[in-house]
Design an enzyme around this catalytic site. Structure first.
Site, PDB file in Angstrom:
ATOM      1  N   SER A 152     -33.309 -52.807  12.941  1.00 18.09           N
ATOM      2  CA  SER A 152     -32.020 -53.279  12.443  1.00 18.09           C
ATOM      3  C   SER A 152     -32.190 -54.644  11.803  1.00 18.09           C
ATOM      4  O   SER A 152     -33.160 -55.359  12.075  1.00 18.09           O
ATOM      5  CB  SER A 152     -31.031 -53.383  13.618  1.00 18.09           C
ATOM      6  OG  SER A 152     -29.895 -54.141  13.292  1.00 18.09           O
TER       7      SER A 152
ATOM      8  N   TYR B  77     -28.478 -56.615  21.932  1.00 15.09           N
ATOM      9  CA  TYR B  77     -29.093 -55.666  20.998  1.00 15.09           C
ATOM     10  C   TYR B  77     -30.064 -56.373  20.065  1.00 15.09           C
ATOM     11  O   TYR B  77     -31.177 -55.892  19.811  1.00 15.09           O
ATOM     12  CB  TYR B  77     -27.986 -54.980  20.202  1.00 15.09           C
ATOM     13  CG  TYR B  77     -28.429 -53.934  19.208  1.00 15.09           C
ATOM     14  CD1 TYR B  77     -28.698 -52.632  19.619  1.00 15.09           C
ATOM     15  CD2 TYR B  77     -28.533 -54.228  17.846  1.00 15.09           C
ATOM     16  CE1 TYR B  77     -29.069 -51.657  18.706  1.00 15.09           C
ATOM     17  CE2 TYR B  77     -28.904 -53.265  16.929  1.00 15.09           C
ATOM     18  CZ  TYR B  77     -29.165 -51.985  17.367  1.00 15.09           C
ATOM     19  OH  TYR B  77     -29.538 -51.025  16.452  1.00 15.09           O
TER      20      TYR B  77
END
Length: 255
Positions: A139, A152
């Site tokens: 990501s 995250y």
């Protein structure tokens, strides 16, 4: 590239988190590009979509945080030459100002340790099958501390480092490793997010193309490219912008 793969025709792949979103898109795209077989890893094999089963996907019970299930999958899938580590978890919680202290640990367990579990278990499988490829789906949050993505972001950053270390350790056996930097995608994980989102199939297509080129780290979409550029131009301003997003009423960006 060390594995010398130039096409996915005839390949056998395993995709984790294959029941929806980017994982399901990878399964579909691998078949589209001629893969002979694709194992669809899922915590509940019954959740693998019917269209993937019709295409030939082989469901495998696989919780990547469960060492027993990971070992069983490696034994059940001895012909894998392409491993797509896609399974991930975003608790959508803050990191410090958080009422759930277990959230960040769960994010690290899935995104980092789960990927490490799969890499360790399948490294000898890939080696026995000529080296092969590992594709880690990461990501934008992996390349810069992303305040509004709590635990995250640190977990994905750790997995970016894992990708580099894996590449170095497995180079002698000819295993290529590609880390994908993914922006905002139209998935269940990003259902709460406003703004434009990429089609998961486009992400899978871009990711496979990058892996075939032997790229070590690849931006899969416009948001990933733009975020990297803005970070390079003015890191402090980029950080302030992310802090503003954290405190906004609605998030307007994110994976």
């Amino acid at each position: 590239m060390s594995g010398a793969r130039r096409t996915y025709a005839g390949a056998t792949a395993l995709v984790t988190g294959a029941t929806r979103g980017i994982g399901a898109a990878f399964v579909a795209e691998l078949f589209e590009q001629g893969a002979k077989a694709v194992y669809a890893g899922a915590r509940n094999p019954a959740d693998v979509p019917a269209e993937l089963l019709e295409a030939g996907a082989r469901p495998v019970r696989l919780d990547i945080t469960d060492l027993g299930q990971v070992a069983a999958a490696a034994a059940e899938c001895p012909d894998v030459s392409v491993l797509v580590n896609n399974a991930g978890y975003h608790a959508n919680q803050r990191l410090v100002l958080n009422d759930d202290p277990a959230a960040a640990r769960a994010e690290m367990d899935v995104n980092y340790f789960g990927t490490l579990n799969m890499t360790r278990a399948f490294a000898p499988v890939l080696g026995a099958n000529g080296g092969g490829q590992i594709i880690n789906v990461l990501s934008v949050a992996a390349i810069f501390p992303t305040a509004f993505m709590g635990g995250y972001s640190p977990a994905k950053a750790a997995t970016l480092y894992l990708s580099t270390i894996t590449r170095a350790e497995l180079e002698p056996q000819g295993t290529d490793v590609t880390a994908l930097i993914v922006g905002s995608v139209d998935t269940q994980m990003a259902a709460h997010v406003d703004g434009e989102k990429e089609d998961p199939r486009d992400i899978a297509r871009a990711g496979l193309k990058a892996a075939l080129r032997g790229e070590h780290v690849a931006d899969t979409d416009w948001m990933a490219v733009d975020s990297r550029a803005r970070l390079a131009r003015d890191p402090a301003r980029y950080e302030r912008g992310l802090a503003k997003v954290l405190n906004a009423t609605q998030l307007r960006t994110g994976r």
